[in-house]
Design a protein around this motif. Structure first.
Motif, short mmCIF file in Angstrom:
data_model
loop_
_atom_site.label_atom_id
_atom_site.label_comp_id
_atom_site.label_asym_id
_atom_site.label_seq_id
_atom_site.Cartn_x
_atom_site.Cartn_y
_atom_site.Cartn_z
N ASP A 1 1.26 -1.47 -0.07
CA ASP A 1 -0.41 0.21 -0.42
C ASP A 1 0.84 1.62 -0.03
OD1 ASP A 1 0.75 0.09 2.52
OD2 ASP A 1 -1.08 -0.61 3.32
N PHE A 2 2.28 1.44 0.01
CA PHE A 2 3.07 2.81 -0.16
C PHE A 2 2.54 3.89 -0.84
CE2 PHE A 2 6.07 -0.01 -3.43
CZ PHE A 2 6.50 0.75 -4.49
N GLU A 3 2.08 2.85 -2.27
CA GLU A 3 1.16 4.06 -3.19
C GLU A 3 0.38 5.42 -2.52
OE1 GLU A 3 2.19 0.96 -5.18
OE2 GLU A 3 2.75 1.67 -7.59
N ALA A 4 -0.96 4.16 -1.79
CA ALA A 4 -1.69 5.26 -1.41
C ALA A 4 -0.85 5.40 -0.56
CB ALA A 4 -2.46 3.96 -0.24
N ALA A 5 -0.08 5.77 0.63
CA ALA A 5 0.62 6.45 2.12
C ALA A 5 1.00 7.69 1.22
CB ALA A 5 1.38 4.85 2.83
N VAL A 6 1.58 7.20 -0.28
CA VAL A 6 2.34 8.37 -0.41
C VAL A 6 1.32 9.72 -1.03
CG1 VAL A 6 3.78 9.90 -2.74
CG2 VAL A 6 4.33 6.96 -1.57
N ALA A 7 -0.02 8.87 -1.98
CA ALA A 7 -1.32 10.07 -1.92
C ALA A 7 -1.21 11.00 -0.96
CB ALA A 7 -2.20 9.65 -2.30
N ALA A 8 -0.84 9.80 0.19
CA ALA A 8 -1.63 10.65 1.93
C ALA A 8 -1.30 11.68 2.49
CB ALA A 8 -2.22 9.30 2.46
N GLY A 9 0.80 11.59 1.60
CA GLY A 9 1.60 12.74 2.53
C GLY A 9 2.06 11.54 3.04
N ALA A 10 2.96 10.44 3.18
CA ALA A 10 3.84 9.21 3.50
C ALA A 10 5.34 10.26 3.57
CB ALA A 10 3.78 8.13 3.63
N THR A 11 5.91 10.44 4.48
CA THR A 11 7.79 10.99 4.53
C THR A 11 8.90 9.68 4.24
OG1 THR A 11 7.41 11.60 6.38
CG2 THR A 11 7.28 13.16 5.38
N HIS A 12 7.70 8.48 4.61
CA HIS A 12 8.78 7.79 5.52
C HIS A 12 7.60 6.17 4.46
CE1 HIS A 12 11.55 10.62 7.62
NE2 HIS A 12 12.16 10.00 7.12
N ILE A 13 8.20 5.49 3.57
CA ILE A 13 7.58 4.20 3.37
C ILE A 13 8.25 2.99 4.04
CG2 ILE A 13 6.40 5.36 1.86
CD1 ILE A 13 7.99 4.15 -0.47
N ARG A 14 7.87 1.85 4.60
CA ARG A 14 8.78 0.77 4.67
C ARG A 14 8.39 -0.41 3.52
NH1 ARG A 14 5.52 2.57 8.80
NH2 ARG A 14 4.30 0.70 9.12
#
Ligand SMILES: *Cc1c(COP(=O)(O)O)cnc(C)c1O
Length: 220
Positions: free
Chosen positions: A192-205
């Motif tokens: 789900d990291f693409e969704a997290a980036v859309a929601a403003g993630a600064t760090h994806i794991r």
């Protein structure tokens, strides 16, 4: 080798979200992966990694850090209070601060050594009884204690409940960070990291999508 592909997918997600390319830190989650896979990613130039276990990290990272001095290792697994001292020696960031006893322990240790890894507070956004993390209702008070203890808190981290749409959890974490004046958002994994980036993630794991499936039966 998955690094180029994951970096391309991340860049695409940053563009789609109208965010600057390179603005999201990719944490390559290397727990339980065979050393050869991790070394290949290091040789390919990647420098930010995530680990879950203090013992495993102590066993493999000192040698890699000697060879790659600019490597960073982030603790993303639950941290036992009795391993906090070791964790300060091993990690550049801790994403899983979630209880007062650990705040006190880290504050004492950090004061003695005059330095502390970057801190993220883990939030149990789904209020799951078995899951680590501060409950959303208790977060603002908890953060006051973390700041009062002089710990360098950079942001919040979450692991959405399995099977849930992660987006409401990512959005909620973003709102909690914003109202507390925190800029860091550690959220998004292989699925789900693409969704997290859309929601403003600064760090994806990202672990398995980058390194391949973890084999807990055959640790190298
Ligand atoms: C293992 C782990 C990851 C990586 O999970 P993948 O699904 O393999 O990407 C991310 N975050 C945390 C907290 C983890 O424990």
């Amino acid at each position: 080798m998955g690094l180029a592909l994951i970096k391309a997918r991340l860049a695409q997600a940053e563009r789609a979200a109208g965010r600057a390319e390179g603005s999201v830190t990719l944490i390559a989650v290397s727990k339980v992966q065979p050393n050869a896979r991790v070394e290949a990613v290091l040789r390919d130039g990647h420098r930010v990694f995530g680990e879950n276990y203090v013992q495993e990290t102590a066993g493999k990272w000192p040698e890699w850090r000697a060879e790659f001095p600019d490597a960073q290792v982030h603790m993303i697994g639950p941290l036992q209070t009795n391993k906090a001292k070791q964790a300060l020696d091993l990690f550049d960031a801790i994403h899983t601060l979630d209880r007062s006893s650990l705040v006190k322990k880290l504050a004492t240790l950090a004061q003695a050594r005059g330095a502390c890894p970057d801190i993220f507070v883990q939030v149990n956004t789904g209020s799951e009884p078995q899951k680590a993390g501060v409950l959303p209702d208790e977060l603002d008070g908890f953060l006051k204690d973390v700041i009062a203890a002089d710990l360098p808190v950079r942001g919040l981290m979450c692991i959405p409940p399995e099977g849930d749409d992660p987006m409401p959890h990512f959005n909620a974490l973003g709102q909690m960070a914003a109202r507390n004046g925190l800029s860091g958002l550690s959220m998004g994994m292989s699925s789900d990291f693409e969704a997290a980036v859309a929601a403003g993630a600064t760090h994806i794991r990202v672990g398995s999508a980058l390194f391949g499936a973890r084999d807990y039966g055959h640790q190298s």
